[in-house]
Design a protein around this motif. Structure first.
Motif, PDB file in Angstrom:
ATOM      1  N   PHE A  50       0.838  -1.195   0.000  1.00 10.91           N
ATOM      2  CA  PHE A  50       0.000   0.000   0.000  1.00 10.91           C
ATOM      3  C   PHE A  50       0.874   1.246   0.000  1.00 10.91           C
ATOM      4  CE2 PHE A  50      -2.200  -3.402   2.262  1.00 10.91           C
ATOM      5  CZ  PHE A  50      -3.399  -3.473   1.565  1.00 10.91           C
ATOM      6  N   PHE A  51       0.320   2.355  -0.472  1.00  5.40           N
ATOM      7  CA  PHE A  51       1.080   3.600  -0.501  1.00  5.40           C
ATOM      8  C   PHE A  51       1.226   4.156   0.911  1.00  5.40           C
ATOM      9  CE2 PHE A  51      -3.357   4.597  -1.679  1.00  5.40           C
ATOM     10  CZ  PHE A  51      -3.706   5.461  -0.656  1.00  5.40           C
ATOM     11  N   PRO A  52       2.141   5.113   1.141  1.00  2.00           N
ATOM     12  CA  PRO A  52       2.414   5.629   2.495  1.00  2.00           C
ATOM     13  C   PRO A  52       1.147   6.111   3.200  1.00  2.00           C
ATOM     14  CG  PRO A  52       4.082   6.414   0.974  1.00  2.00           C
ATOM     15  CD  PRO A  52       3.048   5.714   0.132  1.00  2.00           C
ATOM     16  N   GLY A  53       1.002   5.715   4.467  1.00  2.00           N
ATOM     17  CA  GLY A  53      -0.143   6.117   5.265  1.00  2.00           C
ATOM     18  C   GLY A  53      -1.305   5.150   5.215  1.00  2.00           C
ATOM     19  N   ALA A  54      -1.266   4.170   4.308  1.00  2.12           N
ATOM     20  CA  ALA A  54      -2.345   3.182   4.180  1.00  2.12           C
ATOM     21  C   ALA A  54      -1.772   1.791   4.419  1.00  2.12           C
ATOM     22  CB  ALA A  54      -2.982   3.262   2.800  1.00  2.12           C
ATOM     23  N   GLY A  55      -2.669   0.843   4.707  1.00  2.48           N
ATOM     24  CA  GLY A  55      -2.240  -0.525   4.931  1.00  2.48           C
ATOM     25  C   GLY A  55      -1.887  -0.800   6.367  1.00  2.48           C
ATOM     26  N   VAL A  56      -2.886  -0.682   7.258  1.00  2.00           N
ATOM     27  CA  VAL A  56      -2.614  -0.881   8.681  1.00  2.00           C
ATOM     28  C   VAL A  56      -2.390  -2.355   9.016  1.00  2.00           C
ATOM     29  CG1 VAL A  56      -4.997  -1.187   9.466  1.00  2.00           C
ATOM     30  CG2 VAL A  56      -3.346  -0.030  10.953  1.00  2.00           C
ATOM     31  N   ALA A  57      -2.647  -3.256   8.052  1.00  2.00           N
ATOM     32  CA  ALA A  57      -2.311  -4.670   8.199  1.00  2.00           C
ATOM     33  C   ALA A  57      -1.732  -5.161   6.875  1.00  2.00           C
ATOM     34  CB  ALA A  57      -3.539  -5.495   8.573  1.00  2.00           C
ATOM     35  N   ALA A  58      -0.756  -6.070   6.954  1.00  2.28           N
ATOM     36  CA  ALA A  58      -0.107  -6.643   5.766  1.00  2.28           C
ATOM     37  C   ALA A  58       0.518  -5.568   4.881  1.00  2.28           C
ATOM     38  CB  ALA A  58      -1.091  -7.492   4.972  1.00  2.28           C
ATOM     39  N   LYS A  59       1.260  -4.687   5.488  1.00  2.33           N
ATOM     40  CA  LYS A  59       1.935  -3.622   4.740  1.00  2.33           C
ATOM     41  C   LYS A  59       3.025  -4.170   3.829  1.00  2.33           C
ATOM     42  CE  LYS A  59       3.182   0.744   3.967  1.00  2.33           C
ATOM     43  NZ  LYS A  59       2.318   1.742   3.337  1.00  2.33           N
ATOM     44  N   ARG A  60       3.770  -5.181   4.285  1.00  2.00           N
ATOM     45  CA  ARG A  60       4.908  -5.706   3.549  1.00  2.00           C
ATOM     46  C   ARG A  60       4.485  -6.865   2.645  1.00  2.00           C
ATOM     47  NH1 ARG A  60       8.933  -2.670   2.904  1.00  2.00           N
ATOM     48  NH2 ARG A  60      10.333  -4.457   2.744  1.00  2.00           N
ATOM     49  N   ALA A  61       5.158  -6.984   1.494  1.00  2.00           N
ATOM     50  CA  ALA A  61       4.854  -8.021   0.507  1.00  2.00           C
ATOM     51  C   ALA A  61       6.035  -8.963   0.337  1.00  2.00           C
ATOM     52  CB  ALA A  61       4.514  -7.385  -0.843  1.00  2.00           C
TER      53      ALA A  61
ATOM     54  N   VAL B  27       1.982  -0.129  13.680  1.00  3.04           N
ATOM     55  CA  VAL B  27       2.218   1.081  14.456  1.00  3.04           C
ATOM     56  C   VAL B  27       2.936   2.132  13.615  1.00  3.04           C
ATOM     57  CG1 VAL B  27       3.174   1.995  16.599  1.00  3.04           C
ATOM     58  CG2 VAL B  27       2.363  -0.358  16.515  1.00  3.04           C
ATOM     59  N   GLU B  28       3.852   1.682  12.745  1.00  7.29           N
ATOM     60  CA  GLU B  28       4.553   2.622  11.861  1.00  7.29           C
ATOM     61  C   GLU B  28       3.561   3.326  10.938  1.00  7.29           C
ATOM     62  OE1 GLU B  28       7.747   3.271  12.086  1.00  7.29           O
ATOM     63  OE2 GLU B  28       8.184   1.728  13.586  1.00  7.29           O
ATOM     64  N   VAL B  29       2.594   2.573  10.403  1.00  7.94           N
ATOM     65  CA  VAL B  29       1.593   3.158   9.508  1.00  7.94           C
ATOM     66  C   VAL B  29       0.674   4.101  10.273  1.00  7.94           C
ATOM     67  CG1 VAL B  29      -0.375   2.646   8.015  1.00  7.94           C
ATOM     68  CG2 VAL B  29       1.663   1.219   7.903  1.00  7.94           C
ATOM     69  N   LEU B  30       0.218   3.677  11.443  1.00  9.94           N
ATOM     70  CA  LEU B  30      -0.714   4.491  12.217  1.00  9.94           C
ATOM     71  C   LEU B  30      -0.121   5.848  12.579  1.00  9.94           C
ATOM     72  CD1 LEU B  30      -2.161   1.805  14.655  1.00  9.94           C
ATOM     73  CD2 LEU B  30      -3.423   3.022  12.888  1.00  9.94           C
TER      74      LEU B  30
ATOM     75  N   ASP C  72       9.021   9.163  15.712  1.00 10.59           N
ATOM     76  CA  ASP C  72      10.000   8.397  16.476  1.00 10.59           C
ATOM     77  C   ASP C  72       9.704   8.428  17.965  1.00 10.59           C
ATOM     78  OD1 ASP C  72      11.340   7.712  14.175  1.00 10.59           O
ATOM     79  OD2 ASP C  72      12.704   9.425  14.277  1.00 10.59           O
ATOM     80  N   GLU C  73       9.337   9.586  18.492  1.00  8.18           N
ATOM     81  CA  GLU C  73       9.099   9.733  19.926  1.00  8.18           C
ATOM     82  C   GLU C  73       7.867   8.949  20.385  1.00  8.18           C
ATOM     83  OE1 GLU C  73      11.689  13.007  18.652  1.00  8.18           O
ATOM     84  OE2 GLU C  73       9.853  12.114  17.867  1.00  8.18           O
ATOM     85  N   LEU C  74       6.864   8.833  19.528  1.00  8.59           N
ATOM     86  CA  LEU C  74       5.590   8.248  19.932  1.00  8.59           C
ATOM     87  C   LEU C  74       5.316   6.907  19.268  1.00  8.59           C
ATOM     88  CD1 LEU C  74       3.547  11.567  19.630  1.00  8.59           C
ATOM     89  CD2 LEU C  74       4.468  10.558  21.718  1.00  8.59           C
ATOM     90  N   ARG C  75       6.292   6.354  18.581  1.00  4.19           N
ATOM     91  CA  ARG C  75       6.063   5.197  17.719  1.00  4.19           C
ATOM     92  C   ARG C  75       5.628   3.953  18.480  1.00  4.19           C
ATOM     93  NH1 ARG C  75      11.678   4.460  14.896  1.00  4.19           N
ATOM     94  NH2 ARG C  75      10.497   2.909  13.722  1.00  4.19           N
ATOM     95  N   HIS C  76       5.940   3.828  19.759  1.00  2.00           N
ATOM     96  CA  HIS C  76       5.611   2.616  20.505  1.00  2.00           C
ATOM     97  C   HIS C  76       4.382   2.783  21.398  1.00  2.00           C
ATOM     98  CE1 HIS C  76       9.122   0.713  18.957  1.00  2.00           C
ATOM     99  NE2 HIS C  76       9.947   1.573  19.534  1.00  2.00           N
ATOM    100  N   VAL C  77       3.652   3.867  21.248  1.00  2.00           N
ATOM    101  CA  VAL C  77       2.441   4.089  22.036  1.00  2.00           C
ATOM    102  C   VAL C  77       1.223   3.909  21.144  1.00  2.00           C
ATOM    103  CG1 VAL C  77       1.128   5.706  23.434  1.00  2.00           C
ATOM    104  CG2 VAL C  77       3.618   5.708  23.563  1.00  2.00           C
ATOM    105  N   TYR C  78       0.379   2.938  21.465  1.00  2.00           N
ATOM    106  CA  TYR C  78      -0.888   2.794  20.740  1.00  2.00           C
ATOM    107  C   TYR C  78      -2.054   3.329  21.571  1.00  2.00           C
ATOM    108  CZ  TYR C  78      -5.103   0.783  18.786  1.00  2.00           C
ATOM    109  OH  TYR C  78      -6.370   0.623  18.288  1.00  2.00           O
TER     110      TYR C  78
END
Length: 380
Positions: A73-84, A115-118, A131-137
């Motif tokens: 998916f393009f940047p910002g989309a694909g909250v699941a299965a981003k990688r191919a 989390v990277e996509v979100l 980077d600062e907030l990447r591990h907070v859901y």
């Protein structure tokens, strides 16, 4: 300039939460027994302070386009299965929670592609950013004012939409375009009131559209009104606020409808549709819409199948960045061999009027893609 009235409301609600929580704590304090013997005799069974859990979500996806960059998916989309074409980590999450009694909290620390996509839209700045907030859901505190009124503040799931950011909670594994172009989470404070049997309403004052840090000086408002019975539910969700960076004037609005029903003990169906609009500084406003239908059939306690079809229209490029229509169909088979293990095998086909999907040749897009995904989710 005068103070933003919505910011004042947010401040008052936050102060109210702190005051009520402090009052509850003081009221609950009682003097202890005077001697160890008395303490041993009178001490009740210790209350469970919090619950600890989490989940790990791994997947493998195949894309018929064989994308050069290994992204579906393009940047910002694909909250699941981003990688191919690779094994990948979608979620690794640790959750600590306490249900409001009357004070509670939830903290979810996470890592992975999702989390990277979100967080890809987070504004950059001092102490904030991807980077600062990447591990907070999720990080929120709650206070049950009564059996019918709950106040929650912090980072928490959005009130918009049928789907969650978590594949374990959805009928399908990958996220719909309908969900990807609406907020999965929000940061602020909300009050939810169950005002009658089966009826509830909520008011949200938040920083903005799927951001933890604000990208301007104004706040956004959300609201929802819901009805539910034993077999059906209908919820109307609304959003209004300035969402453009460094722009407090031009409003984004969204009206969302979600309906679900259990047709039989085995068959459930759902529908979501929304209309969105973004005011623009130099041109006319842009509008978009989406319709999505879902069905899930529980074959037996271990097996289920789900299907999703949708159509997303963005004629002005107001939310996706391109003037386009996207159609998508997904079929998912679900198997639960153990109560802690969930397997999802999924086939998905996407088609757009614009070449938004990655192909074998870098920077040469495709108008459609076919995905096969195997997801494995373990909870603990």
């Amino acid at each position: 300039m005068g103070r933003n009235p919505v910011s004042s409301v947010l401040g008052l609600l936050a102060a109210l939460c702190l005051f009520l929580a402090s009052a509850a704590r003081l009221t609950a304090q009682e003097p202890g027994p005077s001697t160890p013997a008395e303490k041993e005799e009178s001490e009740p069974e210790k209350e469970k302070v919090f619950e600890l859990g989490g989940f790990i979500d791994l997947y493998y996806s195949h894309n018929d386009n064989r994308p050069a960059g290994h992204t579906n998916f393009f940047p910002g989309a694909g909250v699941a299965a981003k990688r191919a074409e690779e094994f990948a980590l979608n979620w690794a999450a640790l959750e600590i929670r306490r249900d409001p009694d009357p004070v509670g909290f939830r903290l979810v620390a996470a890592a992975g592609n999702a989390v990277e996509v979100l967080h890809s839209g987070e504004p950059e700045g001092e102490t904030v950013g991807r980077d600062e907030l990447r591990h907070v859901y999720r990080a929120s505190v709650s206070y049950a004012v009564s059996d019918r009124l709950l106040i929650e503040g912090g980072i928490y799931p959005s009130h918009i939409g049928f789907e969650s950011a978590l594949p374990r909670d959805n009928w399908n594994y990958t996220g719909s375009w309908t969900a990807n172009f609406s907020p999965y989470y929000q940061t602020g404070v909300k009050a939810v009131w169950s005002f009658a049997d089966g009826w509830s309403a909520g008011l949200h004052v938040v920083n903005g559209w799927q951001v933890i840090a604000d990208n301007n000086d104004a706040k956004s408002l959300g609201a929802h009104l819901g009805w539910s019975s034993e077999r059906s539910s209908v919820t109307v969700n609304g959003w209004a606020g300035p969402e453009l960076p460094d722009d407090d004037s031009h409003q984004r609005t969204l009206l969302d409808l979600v309906a679900t029903t259990k047709v039989t003990d085995a068959l459930s169906v759902a529908f979501e549709g929304y209309l969105g609009r973004q005011e623009l500084p130099e041109t006319a406003s842009a509008s978009w819409s989406s319709l999505a239908g879902y069905a899930r059939y529980q074959l037996n306690p271990e097996w289920a199948a789900a299907v999703r079809v949708e159509r997303f229209d963005d004629p002005d490029g107001g939310i996706s960045g391109l003037s386009q229509t996207i159609e998508e169909g997904t079929l998912t088979f679900e198997h639960r061999p153990h109560e802690k293990l969930l397997l999802k095998l999924e086939g998905r086909y996407d088609r757009s009027t614009e070449p938004i999907f990655n192909g074998e040749v870098e920077e040469q897009g495709e108008k459609n893609q076919l995905l096969l995904v195997l997801g494995s989710i373990v909870t603990f």
